[in-house]
Design a protein around this motif. Sequence first.
Motif, short mmCIF file in Angstrom:
data_model
loop_
_atom_site.label_atom_id
_atom_site.label_comp_id
_atom_site.label_asym_id
_atom_site.label_seq_id
_atom_site.Cartn_x
_atom_site.Cartn_y
_atom_site.Cartn_z
N LEU A 362 168.65 19.35 90.12
CA LEU A 362 168.84 18.33 91.16
C LEU A 362 169.40 18.93 92.44
N GLN A 366 167.23 19.01 95.92
CA GLN A 366 167.74 18.31 97.10
C GLN A 366 167.72 19.24 98.31
N GLU A 386 166.06 13.66 89.22
CA GLU A 386 166.95 12.49 89.26
C GLU A 386 166.78 11.63 88.02
#
Length: 590
Positions: A362, A366, A386
């Motif tokens: 994650l 990102q 996610e």
Amino acid sequence: MRIRKTCFAHLGLALAFLGATLPALHSAGKPDKRKSQAAYQRGQRADQAGSREEAIGEYSEALEEDAGNAAALRARGLDYLAGGDKVKALADLEQAVRLQPADAQAYWARGDYYAKAGEGARAIQDYTTAIGLKLERTEVYTGRGNQELALGDHEKAAADFTRALELRLDNADADKGLGMARAAEGRFREAVDAFDLCLRRRPDDAAVYVEQALAYASLGDYRRALAGLDTAVRLRPLDARALRTRGAVKEVLGDKDGAAADYTEAIRLDPNDVRLYLARGTVFAQQGKLEESLRDRNRAVELDPKNAEAYVERAASYHALGEHEKGLADRTAAIALNPALAIAWRARGGDYILLGRYDEALADLQRAAQLEPENTEAQQLLALAEQKVREAIEAARAREVAPDTVAVDLPGAPAAPAPIATEGPPKPDAAPAPEPQAPVVKPALKAEAAAPKSDAAPTSKLPAPAVKPALKTEPAPPKPAPEAAKDASAHQAAGRKLIQEAKFAEAIEQLSAAIRLDATSARAYNARGYAQMRLKHFAGAIADFDNAIRLDPNYVNAYQNRAAARSGLGDKAGSDADLEKSREFSKELQ
């Protein structure tokens, strides 16, 4: 009287001799422009005939007759430049400009020098001066356009090439330049048309076929691109760039064998081109030739150890061969070399998903999405990460049972505080990290592969600590019965296995059962603390590590884990103190 007559006679002879010699002395110092111009014209004819050395000789003779012959200086300077003697070339061209500062051709000639010397900005300045002096020549605009193209000023370059073609429609160099400028602007259809005009006038220019093929490929017309590249390779079989480009087009068209063959031939011609090894490595990977692919990518890294893309590609080979730690290390190296390389973050994030390490995935994805917000692959992977993190949190919470499976009251010891709510995604791991020799700031468990360690405090040459642990002043917990100890060991082994499977809530249940049966096991407390820490239950984890250290004051791994848990709660001072303690113990035990 006779003496006076004799003196006058000598004076007359002297004057007569001087009068005869003065014309000769005067002619020796006076430029002979007629002879200089004749020599210059002979030099021009020699240049036209391709006899550069003869031409230089004639221009030199022209300059001996008239050192101010700027045309001879220009011509000789350009011949020196063509012959590779840049020092003499620049000297002649600079002198030509000094002699005739309003001579547009002198600036044109010096502009050509600067262009060949790689000094684009100075070349543009001289070409611009020549144009300002009303030298409207197609060659001058073409020269300036080429330098603007090289410096990335595509709009100005296109304007100059267009003007060059207005002055002379059959200027193939201007057609080529215009095509390259339009391609750089993304106007590929116009680029193809300009290259077509160039090839009509110069049908044997292999480089133009390559440029046109690139434009066709950008339009998605790979068949025409391949046809043009076939012509380029036929015209110049030893052109590595043409072979490399054709290999890429064949790869897109699905001809993997043909692509690999072209890349291999290009590598033979240019064995130090990193791009060729990366391209062939990709084809080999697509063909299932994993070892061959890894060899090519290894070679790319050897040739350019600072090439972040090479590490990203090699990591793919490592993962395909099951060497995941090497793959992660390569992608981490790529990020270190180029933190703005989105593909490196995206690739490592994808790796973490495959390995079940969703919280790390994650974070990487990102970052990739920040660097490339329009990249659909990065967005899809981010959504998957996610989702996986949410599923892991929900599953962990669903498996959690009553608090007594997490916190156990020990005889003579304060009860462990209840675990705090998780504030972030769990951090599943492939396996608990072994205890390192040099401590690091991250959760770690002692490697169970090492020889078993007694649950009692180990004997060592370490001096006794200044402050004795509470066990000295409080009654020792009762030793478990043999059957209970055996059951405790089984629960502890099951708990550690669940940690390796990233099933932390279930691991806590097994380790709590082990502690209920044997409250003297520092290893069980350390393992349960680690599982709690991975679920972000930092307070409960610290209580378990406290108990592990109370039972075994020299337990290096427990200090390291407690440092990580304290860091998770923002207790930097406590974390640093634990790390320093673990370093001291590690040095003593070496």
